[in-house]
Scaffold this motif. Structure first.
Motif, PDB file in Angstrom:
ATOM      1  N   MET A   1       1.160  -1.627  -0.536  1.00  0.00           N
ATOM      2  CA  MET A   1       0.105  -0.141   0.119  1.00  0.00           C
ATOM      3  C   MET A   1       0.499   1.365   0.134  1.00  0.00           C
ATOM      4  O   MET A   1       0.414   2.099  -0.424  1.00  0.00           O
ATOM      5  N   LEU A   2       1.578   1.201   0.957  1.00  0.00           N
ATOM      6  CA  LEU A   2       3.166   2.534   1.027  1.00  0.00           C
ATOM      7  C   LEU A   2       3.394   2.525  -0.757  1.00  0.00           C
ATOM      8  O   LEU A   2       3.782   4.633  -1.332  1.00  0.00           O
ATOM      9  N   LYS A   3       3.403   1.833  -1.142  1.00  0.00           N
ATOM     10  CA  LYS A   3       4.199   1.566  -3.273  1.00  0.00           C
ATOM     11  C   LYS A   3       3.269   1.952  -3.973  1.00  0.00           C
ATOM     12  O   LYS A   3       3.247   3.074  -4.752  1.00  0.00           O
ATOM     13  N   VAL A   4       1.960   1.823  -3.502  1.00  0.00           N
ATOM     14  CA  VAL A   4       0.726   2.418  -4.606  1.00  0.00           C
ATOM     15  C   VAL A   4       0.374   3.944  -4.363  1.00  0.00           C
ATOM     16  O   VAL A   4       0.712   4.607  -5.091  1.00  0.00           O
ATOM     17  N   ALA A   5       0.693   4.150  -3.006  1.00  0.00           N
ATOM     18  CA  ALA A   5       0.834   5.333  -2.248  1.00  0.00           C
ATOM     19  C   ALA A   5       1.824   6.868  -2.422  1.00  0.00           C
ATOM     20  O   ALA A   5       1.306   7.699  -3.416  1.00  0.00           O
ATOM     21  N   ALA A   6       2.909   5.857  -3.221  1.00  0.00           N
ATOM     22  CA  ALA A   6       3.969   6.972  -3.702  1.00  0.00           C
ATOM     23  C   ALA A   6       3.810   6.715  -5.246  1.00  0.00           C
ATOM     24  O   ALA A   6       4.489   7.632  -6.018  1.00  0.00           O
ATOM     25  N   ALA A   7       3.636   5.885  -5.307  1.00  0.00           N
ATOM     26  CA  ALA A   7       3.506   5.809  -7.039  1.00  0.00           C
ATOM     27  C   ALA A   7       2.024   7.160  -7.387  1.00  0.00           C
ATOM     28  O   ALA A   7       2.241   7.565  -8.815  1.00  0.00           O
ATOM     29  N   LEU A   8       1.643   7.679  -6.525  1.00  0.00           N
ATOM     30  CA  LEU A   8       1.145   8.760  -6.612  1.00  0.00           C
ATOM     31  C   LEU A   8       1.322  10.229  -6.616  1.00  0.00           C
ATOM     32  O   LEU A   8       0.526  10.598  -7.112  1.00  0.00           O
ATOM     33  N   ILE A   9       2.257   9.671  -5.827  1.00  0.00           N
ATOM     34  CA  ILE A   9       3.274  11.499  -5.697  1.00  0.00           C
ATOM     35  C   ILE A   9       2.677  12.210  -7.270  1.00  0.00           C
ATOM     36  O   ILE A   9       2.759  13.408  -6.950  1.00  0.00           O
ATOM     37  N   PRO A  10       3.738  11.463  -7.985  1.00  0.00           N
ATOM     38  CA  PRO A  10       3.613  12.624  -9.495  1.00  0.00           C
ATOM     39  C   PRO A  10       2.064  12.925  -9.478  1.00  0.00           C
ATOM     40  O   PRO A  10       2.278  14.027 -10.017  1.00  0.00           O
ATOM     41  N   GLY A  11       1.605  11.592  -9.262  1.00  0.00           N
ATOM     42  CA  GLY A  11       0.205  12.458 -10.061  1.00  0.00           C
ATOM     43  C   GLY A  11       0.295  14.003  -9.384  1.00  0.00           C
ATOM     44  O   GLY A  11      -0.918  15.025  -9.295  1.00  0.00           O
ATOM     45  N   ILE A  12      -0.010  13.681  -8.075  1.00  0.00           N
ATOM     46  CA  ILE A  12      -0.629  14.698  -6.632  1.00  0.00           C
ATOM     47  C   ILE A  12       0.023  15.541  -7.120  1.00  0.00           C
ATOM     48  O   ILE A  12      -0.562  17.538  -7.003  1.00  0.00           O
ATOM     49  N   ALA A  13       1.888  15.496  -7.476  1.00  0.00           N
ATOM     50  CA  ALA A  13       2.338  17.173  -7.728  1.00  0.00           C
ATOM     51  C   ALA A  13       1.604  17.378  -8.948  1.00  0.00           C
ATOM     52  O   ALA A  13       1.763  18.769  -8.878  1.00  0.00           O
ATOM     53  N   THR A  14       1.337  17.327  -9.758  1.00  0.00           N
ATOM     54  CA  THR A  14       1.413  17.879 -11.089  1.00  0.00           C
ATOM     55  C   THR A  14       0.070  18.275 -11.256  1.00  0.00           C
ATOM     56  O   THR A  14      -0.485  19.789 -11.534  1.00  0.00           O
ATOM     57  N   TYR A  15      -0.862  17.084 -10.226  1.00  0.00           N
ATOM     58  CA  TYR A  15      -2.199  18.208 -10.248  1.00  0.00           C
ATOM     59  C   TYR A  15      -2.061  19.169  -9.569  1.00  0.00           C
ATOM     60  O   TYR A  15      -2.929  20.275  -9.970  1.00  0.00           O
ATOM     61  N   THR A  16      -1.574  18.823  -7.992  1.00  0.00           N
ATOM     62  CA  THR A  16      -1.469  20.516  -7.497  1.00  0.00           C
ATOM     63  C   THR A  16      -0.922  21.475  -8.232  1.00  0.00           C
ATOM     64  O   THR A  16      -1.170  23.374  -8.101  1.00  0.00           O
ATOM     65  N   TYR A  17       0.159  21.064  -8.987  1.00  0.00           N
ATOM     66  CA  TYR A  17       1.025  22.468  -9.722  1.00  0.00           C
ATOM     67  C   TYR A  17      -0.463  23.462 -10.564  1.00  0.00           C
ATOM     68  O   TYR A  17      -0.331  24.308 -10.854  1.00  0.00           O
ATOM     69  N   PHE A  18      -0.967  21.950 -11.146  1.00  0.00           N
ATOM     70  CA  PHE A  18      -2.478  22.991 -12.089  1.00  0.00           C
ATOM     71  C   PHE A  18      -3.197  23.113 -11.705  1.00  0.00           C
ATOM     72  O   PHE A  18      -4.180  23.917 -12.035  1.00  0.00           O
ATOM     73  N   PHE A  19      -3.933  22.955 -10.253  1.00  0.00           N
ATOM     74  CA  PHE A  19      -5.232  23.091  -9.944  1.00  0.00           C
ATOM     75  C   PHE A  19      -4.628  24.237  -8.788  1.00  0.00           C
ATOM     76  O   PHE A  19      -6.098  24.472  -8.149  1.00  0.00           O
ATOM     77  N   GLY A  20      -4.085  23.787  -7.736  1.00  0.00           N
ATOM     78  CA  GLY A  20      -3.261  25.206  -6.677  1.00  0.00           C
ATOM     79  C   GLY A  20      -3.698  23.574  -5.302  1.00  0.00           C
ATOM     80  O   GLY A  20      -3.895  22.925  -5.177  1.00  0.00           O
ATOM     81  N   VAL A  21      -2.895  24.442  -4.167  1.00  0.00           N
ATOM     82  CA  VAL A  21      -3.814  24.065  -2.776  1.00  0.00           C
ATOM     83  C   VAL A  21      -5.170  23.050  -2.959  1.00  0.00           C
ATOM     84  O   VAL A  21      -5.134  21.750  -2.000  1.00  0.00           O
ATOM     85  N   GLY A  22      -5.516  23.506  -3.257  1.00  0.00           N
ATOM     86  CA  GLY A  22      -7.088  22.578  -3.022  1.00  0.00           C
ATOM     87  C   GLY A  22      -6.915  20.611  -3.436  1.00  0.00           C
ATOM     88  O   GLY A  22      -7.944  20.133  -2.852  1.00  0.00           O
ATOM     89  N   VAL A  23      -6.598  20.510  -3.992  1.00  0.00           N
ATOM     90  CA  VAL A  23      -6.147  18.942  -4.178  1.00  0.00           C
ATOM     91  C   VAL A  23      -6.119  18.750  -2.916  1.00  0.00           C
ATOM     92  O   VAL A  23      -5.682  17.846  -2.663  1.00  0.00           O
ATOM     93  N   LEU A  24      -4.616  18.917  -2.281  1.00  0.00           N
ATOM     94  CA  LEU A  24      -4.424  18.230  -1.362  1.00  0.00           C
ATOM     95  C   LEU A  24      -5.282  18.610  -0.353  1.00  0.00           C
ATOM     96  O   LEU A  24      -5.371  17.797   0.756  1.00  0.00           O
ATOM     97  N   VAL A  25      -5.562  19.931  -0.131  1.00  0.00           N
ATOM     98  CA  VAL A  25      -6.842  19.608   1.162  1.00  0.00           C
ATOM     99  C   VAL A  25      -7.404  18.880   0.472  1.00  0.00           C
ATOM    100  O   VAL A  25      -8.326  17.765   1.914  1.00  0.00           O
ATOM    101  N   GLN A  26      -8.124  18.008  -0.108  1.00  0.00           N
ATOM    102  CA  GLN A  26      -9.354  17.176  -0.252  1.00  0.00           C
ATOM    103  C   GLN A  26      -8.485  16.134  -0.381  1.00  0.00           C
ATOM    104  O   GLN A  26      -9.293  15.386   0.224  1.00  0.00           O
ATOM    105  N   ILE A  27      -7.744  16.200  -0.250  1.00  0.00           N
ATOM    106  CA  ILE A  27      -6.394  15.041  -0.531  1.00  0.00           C
ATOM    107  C   ILE A  27      -6.250  14.645   1.282  1.00  0.00           C
ATOM    108  O   ILE A  27      -7.074  13.836   2.344  1.00  0.00           O
ATOM    109  N   GLY A  28      -6.291  15.831   1.946  1.00  0.00           N
ATOM    110  CA  GLY A  28      -6.040  15.594   3.068  1.00  0.00           C
ATOM    111  C   GLY A  28      -7.305  15.525   4.704  1.00  0.00           C
ATOM    112  O   GLY A  28      -7.849  14.563   5.000  1.00  0.00           O
ATOM    113  N   LEU A  29      -8.422  15.972   3.731  1.00  0.00           N
ATOM    114  CA  LEU A  29     -10.017  16.114   4.132  1.00  0.00           C
ATOM    115  C   LEU A  29     -10.323  14.275   4.178  1.00  0.00           C
ATOM    116  O   LEU A  29     -10.635  13.436   4.912  1.00  0.00           O
ATOM    117  N   ALA A  30     -10.112  13.608   2.861  1.00  0.00           N
ATOM    118  CA  ALA A  30     -10.559  12.389   2.564  1.00  0.00           C
ATOM    119  C   ALA A  30      -9.578  11.533   4.120  1.00  0.00           C
ATOM    120  O   ALA A  30     -10.394  10.207   4.196  1.00  0.00           O
TER     121      ALA A  30
END
Length: 331
Positions: free
Chosen positions: A1-30
Motif C-alpha cells: 500500500m505504501l508503494k501504491v501511495a508513492a506511485a500516486l505522488i507524481p500525479g498529486i504533485a502535477t495536479y497541485t501545480y496546475f489546480f492549486g492547494v485545493g487538491v491537497l486539501v481534498q486529500i487531507g480531508l479524505a
C-alpha cells in the motif's frame, strides 16, 4: 500500500501545480475522514485498531477518491464520501479483502449522482482563466462556499475537457472547432494531459515493482483506445482520438490504480483480461453516449458485480482432469 501511495505522488504533485492547494486539501480531508471511520468501524466490530489503520488501505482509498473529486469541492462532500466508502463499501461487507465494490469508486459515484452541480465546480487550470484563486481563496471557497470580495467563481471556473467535448457536441459543434478552444492542449486538456502522464509514470513504477498484473492496464487502455479509434476513423468530426481518451479524465488513474484492485477483480489471467476489457468498453460508451462525461467509476462498479461470475467461468482446468474424463468416456 505504501508503494501504491508513492506511485500516486507524481500525479498529486502535477495536479497541485496546475489546480492549486485545493487538491491537497481534498486529500487531507479524505484521509482524516477515512482513517477516523476505519477506526470507528473496527471498534464497533471489536477488531484491533492499529494493525488495520496502519496497513495503508484506507489511505489509498482516500487518495484515489480525492483525486477523482474537483479540487474545490465543499469540505463536507469529500468527508461524507470518505465516510461512506469506508463504512458502507468496505466494513459492511466484512472489511479489507471482503468488499465487493471498489470503495473509492463507491464514494465518488454516490456524490456525483447526489450532487452533480457541486461535482462539476472545477477551477480552470494554471494560467487559463483571467483571474486565479490563490491558496487563501481556495481554502475560503472549500470551507465556506464564499470567495473574497472582488472575485467571481464563474471567472475562474472551467469545465473538464471531457465535459466540454460532450456539451459542445450536443450543440452540434464539430470536433475541430471544439479542440481549438483554449482549454485543450496537444493531446488532451491543458494540465490534465500532464496529470494523466504523471499517473502513467506511477503506473509504470507499479508494473516495475510487479505490484499489479500488466494484462489489466494494457487491456483496459487497448479496448478504450480501440473503441475510440474506430469511431474516430469513421467520423473524426464527431469523435475524439484514442490519445484524447487516454489522456483525459480518469483513464490512466483507472487503468493502473483502480481497475487493478485485487479484491474487487477476478483472480484468473483470462478473467482479468475480460474484466479490464469490459471496463474499457463501458467507459467509452458512457463517455460518448451516456449522461456523464467520464465513465470509469460506473464501469468499474458494474464490473465489480460481474467479477465472481467471470472468475467462475475462467478457472483453468485442474491438471489431468480432462484426461480422466476422456479416459472414462473411451472405457
Amino acid at each position: 500500500m505504501l508503494k501504491v501511495a508513492a506511485a500516486l505522488i507524481p500525479g498529486i504533485a502535477t495536479y497541485t501545480y496546475f489546480f492549486g492547494v485545493g487538491v491537497l486539501v481534498q486529500i487531507g480531508l479524505a484521509t482524516v475522514a477515512a482513517l477516523a471511520t476505519e477506526a470507528f468501524c473496527l471498534r464497533l466490530r471489536n477488531y484491533p485498531i492499529k494493525p488495520f489503520v496502519t496497513d495503508g488501505s484506507a489511505i489509498v482509498t482516500a487518495w484515489l477518491m480525492a483525486l477523482s473529486f474537483p479540487p474545490l469541492a465543499p469540505w463536507w462532500m469529500i468527508t461524507l464520501a470518505a465516510i461512506m466508502s469506508i463504512a458502507l463499501a468496505k466494513h459492511m461487507y466484512g472489511g479489507l479483502g471482503q468488499n465487493t465494490f471498489n470503495p473509492a469508486m463507491v464514494g465518488f459515484a454516490i456524490m456525483i449522482v447526489s450532487f452533480p452541480a457541486q461535482m462539476s465546480h472545477w477551477a480552470a487550470p494554471l494560467g487559463l482563466a483571467p483571474q486565479s484563486l490563490d491558496a487563501a481563496a481556495q481554502l475560503q471557497w472549500i470551507f465556506t462556499g464564499h470567495l473574497p470580495a472582488g472575485l467571481n467563481f464563474d471567472a475562474v471556473a472551467s469545465a473538464t475537457p471531457l465535459d466540454t467535448v460532450k456539451t459542445q457536441l450536443m450543440q452540434h459543434t464539430n470536433m475541430l472547432t471544439i479542440l481549438h478552444e483554449k482549454l485543450f492542449g496537444g493531446i488532451g486538456g491543458i494540465g490534465t494531459e500532464w496529470i494523466t502522464a504523471a499517473y502513467l509514470l506511477g503506473g509504470l513504477y507499479l508494473l516495475q515493482q510487479k505490484l499489479i498484473p500488466w494484462i489489466v492496464p494494457v487491456t483496459f487502455l487497448a479496448v478504450l483506445g480501440g473503441m475510440a479509434g474506430i469511431f474516430w476513423l469513421v467520423d473524426p468530426q464527431h469523435y475524439t482520438s484514442p490519445l484524447f481518451h487516454w489522456f483525459s479524465g480518469a483513464a490512466m488513474l483507472g487503468a493502473f490504480f483502480i481497475v487493478t484492485d485485487p479484491v474487487t477483480s477476478p483472480t484468473t489471467p483470462l478473467g482479468r483480461m475480460i474484466f479490464a476489457g469490459l471496463i474499457g468498453l463501458l467507459t467509452y460508451l458512457i463517455r460518448v453516449f451516456g449522461g456523464y462525461p467520464d465513465g470509469v467509476a460506473f464501469a468499474v462498479l458494474i464490473l465489480n458485480l460481474a467479477a465472481p461470475f467471470i472468475d467462475q467461468y475462467t478457472q483453468p482446468s485442474v491438471f489431468g482432469h480432462k484426461n480422466r474424463k476422456k479416459a472414462g468416456a473411451k472405457a
